[in-house]
Scaffold this motif. Structure first.
Motif, PDB file in Angstrom:
ATOM      1  N   PHE A  15     -18.383  92.058  70.671  1.00 34.93           N
ATOM      2  CA  PHE A  15     -17.713  91.548  69.478  1.00 34.93           C
ATOM      3  C   PHE A  15     -18.006  92.427  68.258  1.00 34.93           C
ATOM      4  O   PHE A  15     -17.094  92.859  67.549  1.00 34.93           O
ATOM      5  CB  PHE A  15     -18.159  90.110  69.226  1.00 34.93           C
ATOM      6  N   VAL A  16     -19.286  92.727  68.025  1.00 32.19           N
ATOM      7  CA  VAL A  16     -19.614  93.547  66.850  1.00 32.19           C
ATOM      8  C   VAL A  16     -19.247  95.007  67.053  1.00 32.19           C
ATOM      9  O   VAL A  16     -19.112  95.757  66.072  1.00 32.19           O
ATOM     10  CB  VAL A  16     -21.103  93.396  66.444  1.00 32.19           C
ATOM     11  N   ASP A  17     -19.057  95.432  68.313  1.00 35.21           N
ATOM     12  CA  ASP A  17     -18.576  96.796  68.566  1.00 35.21           C
ATOM     13  C   ASP A  17     -17.216  97.034  67.913  1.00 35.21           C
ATOM     14  O   ASP A  17     -16.859  98.181  67.607  1.00 35.21           O
ATOM     15  CB  ASP A  17     -18.457  97.053  70.075  1.00 35.21           C
ATOM     16  N   ARG A  18     -16.466  95.957  67.694  1.00 30.98           N
ATOM     17  CA  ARG A  18     -15.144  96.089  67.092  1.00 30.98           C
ATOM     18  C   ARG A  18     -15.223  96.674  65.680  1.00 30.98           C
ATOM     19  O   ARG A  18     -14.278  97.310  65.210  1.00 30.98           O
ATOM     20  CB  ARG A  18     -14.440  94.728  67.063  1.00 30.98           C
ATOM     21  N   ILE A  19     -16.356  96.472  65.025  1.00 27.84           N
ATOM     22  CA  ILE A  19     -16.539  97.053  63.690  1.00 27.84           C
ATOM     23  C   ILE A  19     -16.473  98.580  63.762  1.00 27.84           C
ATOM     24  O   ILE A  19     -15.953  99.240  62.854  1.00 27.84           O
ATOM     25  CB  ILE A  19     -17.889  96.615  63.086  1.00 27.84           C
ATOM     26  N   PHE A  20     -16.995  99.144  64.842  1.00 28.41           N
ATOM     27  CA  PHE A  20     -17.036 100.593  65.007  1.00 28.41           C
ATOM     28  C   PHE A  20     -15.792 101.131  65.714  1.00 28.41           C
ATOM     29  O   PHE A  20     -15.335 102.229  65.418  1.00 28.41           O
ATOM     30  CB  PHE A  20     -18.278 100.989  65.819  1.00 28.41           C
ATOM     31  N   ASP A  21     -15.285 100.348  66.654  1.00 27.09           N
ATOM     32  CA  ASP A  21     -14.222 100.849  67.527  1.00 27.09           C
ATOM     33  C   ASP A  21     -12.821 100.652  66.961  1.00 27.09           C
ATOM     34  O   ASP A  21     -11.863 101.267  67.438  1.00 27.09           O
ATOM     35  CB  ASP A  21     -14.314 100.172  68.897  1.00 27.09           C
ATOM     36  N   LEU A  22     -12.698  99.786  65.963  1.00 28.27           N
ATOM     37  CA  LEU A  22     -11.408  99.553  65.316  1.00 28.27           C
ATOM     38  C   LEU A  22     -11.480  99.991  63.856  1.00 28.27           C
ATOM     39  O   LEU A  22     -12.523  99.858  63.211  1.00 28.27           O
ATOM     40  CB  LEU A  22     -11.029  98.067  65.370  1.00 28.27           C
ATOM     41  N   LYS A  23     -10.388 100.475  63.348  1.00 25.76           N
ATOM     42  CA  LYS A  23     -10.309 100.816  61.933  1.00 25.76           C
ATOM     43  C   LYS A  23     -10.094  99.541  61.120  1.00 25.76           C
ATOM     44  O   LYS A  23      -9.579  98.546  61.642  1.00 25.76           O
ATOM     45  CB  LYS A  23      -9.151 101.786  61.689  1.00 25.76           C
ATOM     46  N   PRO A  24     -10.486  99.541  59.827  1.00 29.49           N
ATOM     47  CA  PRO A  24     -10.228  98.363  58.990  1.00 29.49           C
ATOM     48  C   PRO A  24      -8.756  97.956  59.038  1.00 29.49           C
ATOM     49  O   PRO A  24      -7.865  98.792  58.905  1.00 29.49           O
ATOM     50  CB  PRO A  24     -10.626  98.836  57.589  1.00 29.49           C
ATOM     51  N   GLY A  25      -8.525  96.676  59.283  1.00 29.64           N
ATOM     52  CA  GLY A  25      -7.165  96.172  59.358  1.00 29.64           C
ATOM     53  C   GLY A  25      -6.596  96.119  60.761  1.00 29.64           C
ATOM     54  O   GLY A  25      -5.549  95.512  60.978  1.00 29.64           O
ATOM     55  N   GLU A  26      -7.292  96.735  61.724  1.00 32.73           N
ATOM     56  CA  GLU A  26      -6.808  96.717  63.103  1.00 32.73           C
ATOM     57  C   GLU A  26      -7.280  95.481  63.874  1.00 32.73           C
ATOM     58  O   GLU A  26      -6.749  95.161  64.934  1.00 32.73           O
ATOM     59  CB  GLU A  26      -7.268  97.972  63.854  1.00 32.73           C
ATOM     60  N   GLY A  27      -8.292  94.805  63.355  1.00 34.44           N
ATOM     61  CA  GLY A  27      -8.788  93.605  64.012  1.00 34.44           C
ATOM     62  C   GLY A  27      -8.011  92.378  63.566  1.00 34.44           C
ATOM     63  O   GLY A  27      -6.992  92.474  62.879  1.00 34.44           O
ATOM     64  N   GLU A  28      -8.513  91.204  63.998  1.00 31.37           N
ATOM     65  CA  GLU A  28      -7.882  89.972  63.552  1.00 31.37           C
ATOM     66  C   GLU A  28      -8.024  89.865  62.039  1.00 31.37           C
ATOM     67  O   GLU A  28      -9.053  90.176  61.474  1.00 31.37           O
ATOM     68  CB  GLU A  28      -8.534  88.773  64.232  1.00 31.37           C
ATOM     69  N   SER A  29      -6.960  89.432  61.396  1.00 29.68           N
ATOM     70  CA  SER A  29      -6.927  89.456  59.945  1.00 29.68           C
ATOM     71  C   SER A  29      -6.370  88.160  59.394  1.00 29.68           C
ATOM     72  O   SER A  29      -5.702  87.399  60.098  1.00 29.68           O
ATOM     73  CB  SER A  29      -6.063  90.639  59.468  1.00 29.68           C
ATOM     74  N   THR A  30      -6.651  87.912  58.123  1.00 29.75           N
ATOM     75  CA  THR A  30      -6.100  86.745  57.432  1.00 29.75           C
ATOM     76  C   THR A  30      -4.822  87.086  56.676  1.00 29.75           C
ATOM     77  O   THR A  30      -4.242  86.221  56.038  1.00 29.75           O
ATOM     78  CB  THR A  30      -7.118  86.193  56.422  1.00 29.75           C
ATOM     79  N   LYS A  31      -4.369  88.334  56.760  1.00 34.63           N
ATOM     80  CA  LYS A  31      -3.275  88.757  55.882  1.00 34.63           C
ATOM     81  C   LYS A  31      -1.969  88.002  56.144  1.00 34.63           C
ATOM     82  O   LYS A  31      -1.130  87.879  55.251  1.00 34.63           O
ATOM     83  CB  LYS A  31      -3.033  90.266  55.991  1.00 34.63           C
ATOM     84  N   ASP A  32      -1.793  87.500  57.374  1.00 32.07           N
ATOM     85  CA  ASP A  32      -0.588  86.733  57.685  1.00 32.07           C
ATOM     86  C   ASP A  32      -0.868  85.241  57.841  1.00 32.07           C
ATOM     87  O   ASP A  32      -0.034  84.498  58.346  1.00 32.07           O
ATOM     88  CB  ASP A  32       0.049  87.253  58.982  1.00 32.07           C
ATOM     89  N   SER A  33      -2.054  84.809  57.393  1.00 38.21           N
ATOM     90  CA  SER A  33      -2.419  83.405  57.550  1.00 38.21           C
ATOM     91  C   SER A  33      -1.700  82.550  56.516  1.00 38.21           C
ATOM     92  O   SER A  33      -1.289  83.036  55.457  1.00 38.21           O
ATOM     93  CB  SER A  33      -3.928  83.234  57.369  1.00 38.21           C
ATOM     94  N   PRO A  34      -1.546  81.251  56.784  1.00 36.02           N
ATOM     95  CA  PRO A  34      -0.866  80.372  55.826  1.00 36.02           C
ATOM     96  C   PRO A  34      -1.511  80.369  54.445  1.00 36.02           C
ATOM     97  O   PRO A  34      -0.816  80.400  53.425  1.00 36.02           O
ATOM     98  CB  PRO A  34      -0.968  78.996  56.495  1.00 36.02           C
ATOM     99  N   SER A  35      -2.855  80.362  54.383  1.00 35.54           N
ATOM    100  CA  SER A  35      -3.503  80.299  53.071  1.00 35.54           C
ATOM    101  C   SER A  35      -3.308  81.585  52.282  1.00 35.54           C
ATOM    102  O   SER A  35      -3.138  81.569  51.068  1.00 35.54           O
ATOM    103  CB  SER A  35      -4.996  79.992  53.224  1.00 35.54           C
ATOM    104  N   HIS A  36      -3.332  82.734  52.982  1.00 34.35           N
ATOM    105  CA  HIS A  36      -3.141  83.999  52.261  1.00 34.35           C
ATOM    106  C   HIS A  36      -1.709  84.126  51.768  1.00 34.35           C
ATOM    107  O   HIS A  36      -1.468  84.546  50.623  1.00 34.35           O
ATOM    108  CB  HIS A  36      -3.483  85.186  53.157  1.00 34.35           C
ATOM    109  N   LEU A  37      -0.756  83.737  52.592  1.00 41.28           N
ATOM    110  CA  LEU A  37       0.641  83.794  52.164  1.00 41.28           C
ATOM    111  C   LEU A  37       0.890  82.836  51.006  1.00 41.28           C
ATOM    112  O   LEU A  37       1.640  83.156  50.077  1.00 41.28           O
ATOM    113  CB  LEU A  37       1.553  83.460  53.352  1.00 41.28           C
ATOM    114  N   ALA A  38       0.235  81.674  51.045  1.00 40.87           N
ATOM    115  CA  ALA A  38       0.369  80.720  49.949  1.00 40.87           C
ATOM    116  C   ALA A  38      -0.248  81.277  48.674  1.00 40.87           C
ATOM    117  O   ALA A  38       0.291  81.095  47.568  1.00 40.87           O
ATOM    118  CB  ALA A  38      -0.309  79.402  50.319  1.00 40.87           C
ATOM    119  N   LEU A  39      -1.375  82.008  48.804  1.00 45.55           N
ATOM    120  CA  LEU A  39      -2.004  82.631  47.641  1.00 45.55           C
ATOM    121  C   LEU A  39      -1.097  83.676  47.022  1.00 45.55           C
ATOM    122  O   LEU A  39      -0.923  83.720  45.794  1.00 45.55           O
ATOM    123  CB  LEU A  39      -3.337  83.268  48.050  1.00 45.55           C
ATOM    124  N   VAL A  40      -0.507  84.530  47.850  1.00 44.86           N
ATOM    125  CA  VAL A  40       0.418  85.556  47.352  1.00 44.86           C
ATOM    126  C   VAL A  40       1.580  84.918  46.608  1.00 44.86           C
ATOM    127  O   VAL A  40       1.968  85.359  45.525  1.00 44.86           O
ATOM    128  CB  VAL A  40       0.924  86.426  48.519  1.00 44.86           C
TER     129      VAL A  40
END
Length: 215
Positions: A184-209
């Motif tokens: 799980f923590v290997d994902r910090i090294f193996d994925l670039k920022p934004g490539e992992g699971e994100s809140t950017k399309d979540s209901p709360s983030h869209l509501a904030l925007v």
């Protein structure tokens, strides 16, 4: 890679402590600089008091909060290791968030997001089965809390791992769980920022925007 670990279990022989030791060693093996925040050992005061609220106007933060904010800004990624009690964080973790994730740090009056682009990886243990956590809606609540905190702060990634039925699993199953947290923590090294699971399309983030666009 700078990584801060937020840890909130009071029992020194808990499975959470084994996870903390495993994760810390694995991160260092992968070359990360790690700061462990054992909130119990630090005697961190989780109670948000008047002095904390006054800091919004005086711009003078309590010393412990200022230090923690400095370490948050230092870190590229934040890992939370915590049990699930009554469907949420232990009080010391929630209090840390209340006091350290101040409005001015997360989003200034000028609209600057101080933690934008950072990454969050939360590891939670439960004494209940996956079925119970799901049907009791605790899983929904944990994901919603993760979403609201890190989505509002504009973290690039906000991933969450739940480990179920911890008091009842076999020693072999616990060892398998420890290998899972490494992956799980290997994902910090193996994925670039934004490539992992994100809140950017979540209901709360869209509501904030949407809300910010209106104001």
């Amino acid at each position: 890679m700078n990584i801060s670990i937020l840890y909130g279990h009071p029992y020194d022989k808990s499975f959470n402590k084994a996870i903390l030791q495993q994760v810390t060693a694995h991160l260092e093996l992968r070359g990360a600089a790690v700061k462990v925040k054992d909130l119990i050992q630090l005697s961190f005061d989780p109670v948000l008091e008047l002095k904390d609220l006054e800091a919004k106007f005086t711009k003078v933060l309590p010393e412990d909060v200022a230090k923690e904010q400095g370490d948050l800004l230092w870190a590229d990624a934040l890992i939370i290791i915590s049990p699930v009690w009554w469907g949420g964080f232990p009080a010391v973790i929630k209090g840390y968030i209340d006091r350290v994730f101040t409005t001015a740090l997360v989003r200034s009056a000028e609209g600057v997001y101080g933690l934008e682009g950072k990454r969050a990886y939360s590891i939670f243990t439960t004494g209940s089965s996956e079925d119970y956590i799901r049907t009791s809606r605790q899983k929904d609540m944990l994901y919603a809390a993760n979403d609201n905190l890190f989505g509002f702060a504009k973290f690039a990634d906000a991933e969450l791992k739940l480990l179920y039925s911890v008091p009842r699993v076999t020693p072999e199953e616990r060892q398998a769980m420890l290998l899972e947290v490494n992956q799980f923590v290997d994902r910090i090294f193996d994925l670039k920022p934004g490539e992992g699971e994100s809140t950017k399309d979540s209901p709360s983030h869209l509501a904030l925007v949407e809300d910010l666009a209106k104001h």
